[in-house]
Design a protein around this motif. Structure first.
Motif, PDB file in Angstrom:
ATOM      1  N   VAL A 258      42.943  57.028  53.062  1.00 43.31           N
ATOM      2  CA  VAL A 258      42.868  57.807  51.820  1.00 43.31           C
ATOM      3  C   VAL A 258      43.936  57.338  50.839  1.00 43.31           C
ATOM      4  CG1 VAL A 258      43.213  60.114  50.844  1.00 43.31           C
ATOM      5  CG2 VAL A 258      41.803  59.815  52.876  1.00 43.31           C
ATOM      6  N   LYS A 259      45.135  57.084  51.344  1.00 46.41           N
ATOM      7  CA  LYS A 259      46.228  56.619  50.494  1.00 46.41           C
ATOM      8  C   LYS A 259      45.907  55.233  49.917  1.00 46.41           C
ATOM      9  CE  LYS A 259      51.218  56.167  50.437  1.00 46.41           C
ATOM     10  NZ  LYS A 259      52.448  56.286  51.202  1.00 46.41           N
ATOM     11  N   LEU A 260      45.374  54.351  50.737  1.00 44.43           N
ATOM     12  CA  LEU A 260      45.016  53.020  50.268  1.00 44.43           C
ATOM     13  C   LEU A 260      43.920  53.091  49.211  1.00 44.43           C
ATOM     14  CD1 LEU A 260      45.395  49.962  50.589  1.00 44.43           C
ATOM     15  CD2 LEU A 260      43.622  50.021  52.341  1.00 44.43           C
ATOM     16  N   ARG A 261      42.917  53.925  49.433  1.00 47.57           N
ATOM     17  CA  ARG A 261      41.830  54.075  48.461  1.00 47.57           C
ATOM     18  C   ARG A 261      42.363  54.617  47.143  1.00 47.57           C
ATOM     19  NH1 ARG A 261      37.544  56.857  51.224  1.00 47.57           N
ATOM     20  NH2 ARG A 261      36.886  54.780  51.800  1.00 47.57           N
ATOM     21  N   ARG A 262      43.217  55.621  47.218  1.00 48.83           N
ATOM     22  CA  ARG A 262      43.791  56.212  45.998  1.00 48.83           C
ATOM     23  C   ARG A 262      44.631  55.173  45.251  1.00 48.83           C
ATOM     24  NH1 ARG A 262      47.179  60.552  47.708  1.00 48.83           N
ATOM     25  NH2 ARG A 262      48.813  58.994  47.801  1.00 48.83           N
ATOM     26  N   ASN A 263      45.447  54.416  45.961  1.00 53.73           N
ATOM     27  CA  ASN A 263      46.276  53.398  45.325  1.00 53.73           C
ATOM     28  C   ASN A 263      45.417  52.312  44.682  1.00 53.73           C
ATOM     29  OD1 ASN A 263      48.563  54.764  46.060  1.00 53.73           O
ATOM     30  ND2 ASN A 263      49.011  53.466  47.818  1.00 53.73           N
ATOM     31  N   ASN A 264      44.340  51.930  45.349  1.00 52.69           N
ATOM     32  CA  ASN A 264      43.449  50.921  44.774  1.00 52.69           C
ATOM     33  C   ASN A 264      42.838  51.403  43.477  1.00 52.69           C
ATOM     34  OD1 ASN A 264      43.837  48.970  46.699  1.00 52.69           O
ATOM     35  ND2 ASN A 264      42.116  49.608  47.955  1.00 52.69           N
ATOM     36  N   ILE A 265      42.422  52.636  43.446  1.00 53.73           N
ATOM     37  CA  ILE A 265      41.810  53.186  42.233  1.00 53.73           C
ATOM     38  C   ILE A 265      42.846  53.304  41.122  1.00 53.73           C
ATOM     39  CG2 ILE A 265      40.708  55.238  41.273  1.00 53.73           C
ATOM     40  CD1 ILE A 265      39.255  55.488  44.004  1.00 53.73           C
TER      41      ILE A 265
ATOM     42  N   PHE B 235      37.403  40.738  41.789  1.00 48.92           N
ATOM     43  CA  PHE B 235      38.255  40.546  42.963  1.00 48.92           C
ATOM     44  C   PHE B 235      38.686  41.879  43.569  1.00 48.92           C
ATOM     45  CE2 PHE B 235      38.881  36.261  41.165  1.00 48.92           C
ATOM     46  CZ  PHE B 235      38.521  35.542  42.283  1.00 48.92           C
ATOM     47  N   TRP B 236      38.955  42.859  42.700  1.00 54.46           N
ATOM     48  CA  TRP B 236      39.328  44.182  43.192  1.00 54.46           C
ATOM     49  C   TRP B 236      38.204  44.780  44.031  1.00 54.46           C
ATOM     50  CZ3 TRP B 236      37.143  48.977  42.597  1.00 54.46           C
ATOM     51  CH2 TRP B 236      37.907  50.063  43.022  1.00 54.46           C
ATOM     52  N   ALA B 237      36.969  44.659  43.563  1.00 55.52           N
ATOM     53  CA  ALA B 237      35.824  45.229  44.278  1.00 55.52           C
ATOM     54  C   ALA B 237      35.628  44.554  45.632  1.00 55.52           C
ATOM     55  CB  ALA B 237      34.566  45.087  43.436  1.00 55.52           C
ATOM     56  N   ILE B 238      35.781  43.236  45.674  1.00 60.65           N
ATOM     57  CA  ILE B 238      35.648  42.524  46.943  1.00 60.65           C
ATOM     58  C   ILE B 238      36.753  42.955  47.904  1.00 60.65           C
ATOM     59  CG2 ILE B 238      35.800  40.237  48.011  1.00 60.65           C
ATOM     60  CD1 ILE B 238      34.342  39.183  45.468  1.00 60.65           C
ATOM     61  N   PHE B 239      37.964  43.044  47.409  1.00 59.32           N
ATOM     62  CA  PHE B 239      39.094  43.513  48.215  1.00 59.32           C
ATOM     63  C   PHE B 239      38.832  44.926  48.731  1.00 59.32           C
ATOM     64  CE2 PHE B 239      43.109  45.937  48.215  1.00 59.32           C
ATOM     65  CZ  PHE B 239      43.842  45.221  49.141  1.00 59.32           C
ATOM     66  N   TYR B 240      38.380  45.795  47.860  1.00 62.46           N
ATOM     67  CA  TYR B 240      38.121  47.192  48.218  1.00 62.46           C
ATOM     68  C   TYR B 240      37.058  47.287  49.315  1.00 62.46           C
ATOM     69  CZ  TYR B 240      36.892  52.110  47.709  1.00 62.46           C
ATOM     70  OH  TYR B 240      36.642  53.426  47.956  1.00 62.46           O
ATOM     71  N   HIS B 241      35.959  46.577  49.142  1.00 56.63           N
ATOM     72  CA  HIS B 241      34.886  46.638  50.134  1.00 56.63           C
ATOM     73  C   HIS B 241      35.287  45.958  51.442  1.00 56.63           C
ATOM     74  CE1 HIS B 241      31.647  48.617  47.997  1.00 56.63           C
ATOM     75  NE2 HIS B 241      32.056  47.986  46.913  1.00 56.63           N
ATOM     76  N   HIS B 242      36.151  44.951  51.361  1.00 57.44           N
ATOM     77  CA  HIS B 242      36.639  44.306  52.577  1.00 57.44           C
ATOM     78  C   HIS B 242      37.413  45.301  53.441  1.00 57.44           C
ATOM     79  CE1 HIS B 242      38.363  41.348  55.282  1.00 57.44           C
ATOM     80  NE2 HIS B 242      39.570  41.789  54.961  1.00 57.44           N
ATOM     81  N   PHE B 243      38.325  46.035  52.842  1.00 59.18           N
ATOM     82  CA  PHE B 243      39.112  46.994  53.596  1.00 59.18           C
ATOM     83  C   PHE B 243      38.333  48.243  53.961  1.00 59.18           C
ATOM     84  CE2 PHE B 243      42.605  44.407  52.037  1.00 59.18           C
ATOM     85  CZ  PHE B 243      43.324  44.282  53.202  1.00 59.18           C
TER      86      PHE B 243
END
Length: 87
Positions: A7-14, A51-59
Motif C-alpha cells: 500500500v505504501k509503495l502504491r501510494r508513493n508511486n501515485i 516507464f512509470w506504468a511498466i514499473f508499477y505493473h511490474h511490482f
C-alpha cells in the motif's frame, strides 16, 4: 506486513506521478508561446508515464505484453494528438 508495504509503495508511486504531471503542467503554462518546448515537456511526461506504468505493473505482478502494448499505443496516440495541436 507485506500488505502495508504494498500500500505504501502504491501510494508513493501515485504521488510521484502526480508530482511529475503537476510540474509538467506548470512548466507548460509558463512557456506559453513556445510550442516546441511545450511539446518537448509533454513528450517527456508521456515517456515518464510509460516507464512509470511498466514499473508499477511490474511490482504489482500484473505486467503482461498486452499491458505494455496498450501503454505504448496510448503514448503514441497522445504524441500524435499533441503534435497536431501544438505544432
Amino acid at each position: 506486513m507485506y500488505m502495508k508495504l504494498a500500500v505504501k509503495l502504491r501510494r508513493n508511486n501515485i504521488i510521484v506521478l502526480v508530482m511529475a504531471a503537476t510540474l509538467s503542467l506548470v512548466a507548460v503554462f509558463k512557456l506559453q508561446g513556445f510550442s516546441s518546448l511545450q511539446f518537448s515537456i509533454f513528450s517527456a511526461l508521456i515517456i515518464f508515464y510509460l516507464f512509470w506504468a511498466i514499473f508499477y505493473h511490474h511490482f504489482d505482478k500484473s505486467l503482461k505484453l498486452e499491458v505494455v502494448l496498450e501503454y505504448i499505443l496510448t503514448a503514441l496516440l497522445a504524441l500524435v494528438i499533441l503534435y497536431g495541436v501544438l505544432l
